[in-house]
Design a protein around this motif. Sequence first.
Motif, short mmCIF file in Angstrom:
data_model
loop_
_atom_site.label_atom_id
_atom_site.label_comp_id
_atom_site.label_asym_id
_atom_site.label_seq_id
_atom_site.Cartn_x
_atom_site.Cartn_y
_atom_site.Cartn_z
N ALA A 65 0.90 -1.21 -0.18
CA ALA A 65 -0.08 -0.04 -0.05
C ALA A 65 0.93 1.01 -0.02
CB ALA A 65 -0.94 -0.12 1.20
N TRP A 66 1.98 1.23 0.80
CA TRP A 66 2.81 2.22 0.67
C TRP A 66 3.53 2.62 -0.50
CZ3 TRP A 66 8.51 2.40 0.65
CH2 TRP A 66 9.10 3.71 0.87
N CYS A 67 3.93 1.41 -1.29
CA CYS A 67 4.53 1.63 -2.64
C CYS A 67 3.35 2.30 -3.61
CB CYS A 67 4.96 0.29 -3.01
SG CYS A 67 6.45 -0.38 -2.28
N ASP A 68 2.25 1.66 -3.43
CA ASP A 68 1.35 2.34 -4.41
C ASP A 68 1.19 4.00 -3.98
OD1 ASP A 68 0.89 -0.13 -5.37
OD2 ASP A 68 -1.09 -0.52 -4.14
N GLU A 69 0.98 4.22 -3.06
CA GLU A 69 0.81 5.59 -2.42
C GLU A 69 2.23 6.49 -3.11
OE1 GLU A 69 0.75 8.61 1.40
OE2 GLU A 69 -0.15 6.47 1.64
N VAL A 70 3.22 5.91 -2.87
CA VAL A 70 4.50 6.60 -3.38
C VAL A 70 4.33 6.76 -4.75
CG1 VAL A 70 7.14 6.29 -3.80
CG2 VAL A 70 6.13 5.83 -1.42
N SER A 71 3.97 5.73 -5.39
CA SER A 71 3.87 5.92 -6.97
C SER A 71 2.94 6.92 -7.51
CB SER A 71 3.24 4.40 -7.52
OG SER A 71 4.38 3.60 -7.40
N GLU A 72 1.73 7.10 -6.73
CA GLU A 72 0.80 7.87 -7.08
C GLU A 72 1.51 9.31 -7.09
OE1 GLU A 72 -2.82 7.24 -5.01
OE2 GLU A 72 -3.05 5.25 -5.53
N ILE A 73 2.20 9.59 -5.74
CA ILE A 73 2.71 10.91 -5.47
C ILE A 73 3.87 11.34 -6.49
CG2 ILE A 73 4.12 12.29 -3.90
CD1 ILE A 73 2.41 10.79 -1.57
N ILE A 74 4.61 10.34 -6.91
CA ILE A 74 5.63 10.76 -7.86
C ILE A 74 5.14 10.66 -9.18
CG2 ILE A 74 7.68 9.49 -8.93
CD1 ILE A 74 8.25 8.24 -6.42
N ALA A 75 4.31 10.17 -9.51
CA ALA A 75 3.26 10.04 -10.91
C ALA A 75 2.81 11.52 -11.17
CB ALA A 75 2.17 9.27 -11.26
N ARG A 76 2.36 12.35 -10.10
CA ARG A 76 1.99 13.70 -10.21
C ARG A 76 2.93 14.69 -10.25
NH1 ARG A 76 -1.69 11.98 -5.64
NH2 ARG A 76 -0.22 13.30 -4.14
N ARG A 77 4.17 14.46 -10.06
CA ARG A 77 5.68 15.21 -10.07
C ARG A 77 5.62 15.40 -11.71
NH1 ARG A 77 10.86 12.92 -7.77
NH2 ARG A 77 11.36 13.51 -9.40
#
Length: 181
Positions: A167-179
């Motif tokens: 779940a943490w990896c999914d959240e990290v991916s979402e945040i990075i994808a918005r960069r």
Amino acid sequence: METKPGKEKPLKYVMLAGIYNEPRSGYELTKWLQVVGQHCWSVEHSSVYPALRELEKEGLISSERLPGTRGPERSIYSVTDSGREKLTVWVANASPRPAIKDEQILRVLCFDLLPRETALRQIAEVRAHHQSQLEFFLARQAALTEKQLGPLLVTRRGVLAEQAYVAWCDEVSEIIARRPA
């Protein structure tokens, strides 16, 4: 003067716990640690046999030479009454807060140094590893019963830890994808 249970090497108790659950050879104990203890304790194979010798010297375990399943005789270790008493005292005491050593989290601290695609690729690889571990623990959990309480509870902790990491990896991916790229 006897050392308090929490002040001794934790490896002693890791080994006693593994042998308490089932008499084992050193090799079987190493394999057990790789399966049951992989998310809570790591032990180098090279430290298993010296620790077994030390435990036997202290009278906490005993060994018996038995024929091997596919080769020469091997030593099978069992917990002695003294070892069981020592393990019981240790289990009854609270543990210190666990030290977290996760190199990946340290890398994420500096993800702003990486291009977006590199960071996304890395976290996807980490997620895939933890997803694989989660599937392993879920399969193991399904095979255990409440009669195997200790292994079941430890495996359940593995399931929850891996679910949280995924779940943490999914959240990290979402945040990075918005960069911006």
